[in-house]
Structure formats: structure tokens, C-alpha cells
Design an enzyme around this catalytic site. Sequence first.
Site, short mmCIF file in Angstrom:
data_model
loop_
_atom_site.label_atom_id
_atom_site.label_comp_id
_atom_site.label_asym_id
_atom_site.label_seq_id
_atom_site.Cartn_x
_atom_site.Cartn_y
_atom_site.Cartn_z
N GLU A 49 0.87 -1.18 0.00
CA GLU A 49 0.00 0.00 0.00
C GLU A 49 0.90 1.22 0.00
OE1 GLU A 49 -3.60 -1.94 2.74
OE2 GLU A 49 -2.46 -0.23 3.49
N ASP A 60 -5.65 9.10 10.00
CA ASP A 60 -4.32 8.57 10.32
C ASP A 60 -3.81 9.10 11.65
OD1 ASP A 60 -3.59 6.93 7.98
OD2 ASP A 60 -3.95 8.80 6.91
#
Length: 269
Positions: A49, A60
Site C-alpha cells: 500500500e 491517520d
Amino acid sequence: MSRLQTRFAQLKEQNRAALVTFVTAGDPGYDTSLAILKGLPAAGADVIELGMPFTDPMADGPAIQLANIRALEAKQNLVKTLQMVREFRKDNNDTPLVLMGYFNPIHKYGVPKFIADAKEAGVDGLIVVDMPPEHNGELCDPAQAAGIDFIRLTTPTTDDVRLPTVLNGSSGFVYYVSVAGVTGAGAATLEHVEEAVTRLRRHTDLPISIGFGIRTPEQAAAIARLADGVVVGSALIDHIANASNDQQAIDGVLSLCAALSEGVRNARK
């Protein structure tokens, strides 16, 4: 079959999970990031990824937020990220590569152009965390029409009523976020993860990859016994953040990747 389907099918035959590694494109700079990207498969990454840097990565945690800042300060953008994929594909035509991030940079780039350029570069899948299934027509459907998988996130708070909607149109694999919160947070209990995998398998035949909070080969091995894929990001990125020079960053990421890979490969033996 797509690269993702092929890879997960191969690993199923080998009776092991995939090690899915996440790094942010352009962190800490283009050349070092590309060296890490090119080195990951040989270090044991089965799926990669690659984060598309964005100014407001709200899903995040601190490690990946800082990685975004470092990459943006190094002038990384979506054009350069796609170029990085092209460079990677010159040497590697087998390892599935998924772009992960947020819709804003894709929207600015232009969806049709982005899909065409991503396909041409060799992108296999997309994870776009702020594109709910209610908006499949904007990105998910055209991406899949071009042969790019669209991978959905599910969380502990995604109930049985919501799950079919979330999984509608998803392909490649399902990414289960084992902790409700931001990336890099504490790990969930194995009992909780096992229950979640069992529940997800009732709703989908897609491979199930589990991430968030996995930092050590031992944790990776424990998850690899339960799921089809083990996703590690923040722990790798910490090696970039803590490195005193570029070579140390490369060596740190790839050595942890190799250790995680060994944990995953030996998990079911």
C-alpha cells in the site's frame, strides 16, 4: 485474474497470510522512498500500500500524519506518486500495489485522468478512506470498470446492517481496521479479531486483511493465523522518522519488513 486475486490465491495454496506493507510516497524524499518501495518485495512484502500524501489525513495517527508532512515538504504530489509506481513496475510486474489516501488529491487531479494514469502506471487497487459506498459512482465504479480494485475499510463499529452496504462494489480484499480510531493505535485483542473475521466471512468471499496496531513479528504472526492478510504501516514509518540518514531509513524499514515477513510465513507451521 488481477494481481491481487493472483497473489491471494497463491498464498491460500501455500496456507499463509499476506504481509501487506504501507509506506507514504515521497517520505522522507522521492529517491529514498523509491528505494524503499523497490526493496519491499525482496524483504518479504506480498502486497504494497502506497500512501498518497495529503494535507489533512484525518483517519491517520501521528506517525502517518508526520509522514505526510515530510513527503509534502519534499514536494511529493500525485504526479510524482504515479511516476514512482511506473519506476517500481520497471523491475516488478508481480507484486500488487494499492494506492491509499483521500479523495481530495484525486478530485483535483481529475477522476477520469487519474484512473487512466493509475491503470497505465500499474496500480492494482485503491483505498480511499473518505469515499463512502453511497458515492460509488464518483470513483469506485469507474475505477473498477478500468480494472482497478476498490478496497473498503470496515471497523468494529460497522454492524451487520451496514456491512452489506460497505461491501457493495468492493473488490481485491477487505481491510478490517481492528481498532476504532486512527491508524497506529493500540492493538485489538485476538478474540475480538477472530470474532470480526468470522462475522466478515459471513458477508464476503473476499480475502480479509487486518491492520492498525500491528508492530512486531509476534503480533503479525498472531493475526496471520486468523486472517488472509496482515497490514503494517506505522511501525515501518517509525524507522523513517527515527533515521539519522536516508540509508538508515531504507535499512530500518526493510529489516523490519523481513522480520515481519518471517513471522507471517511461519505463523501457521
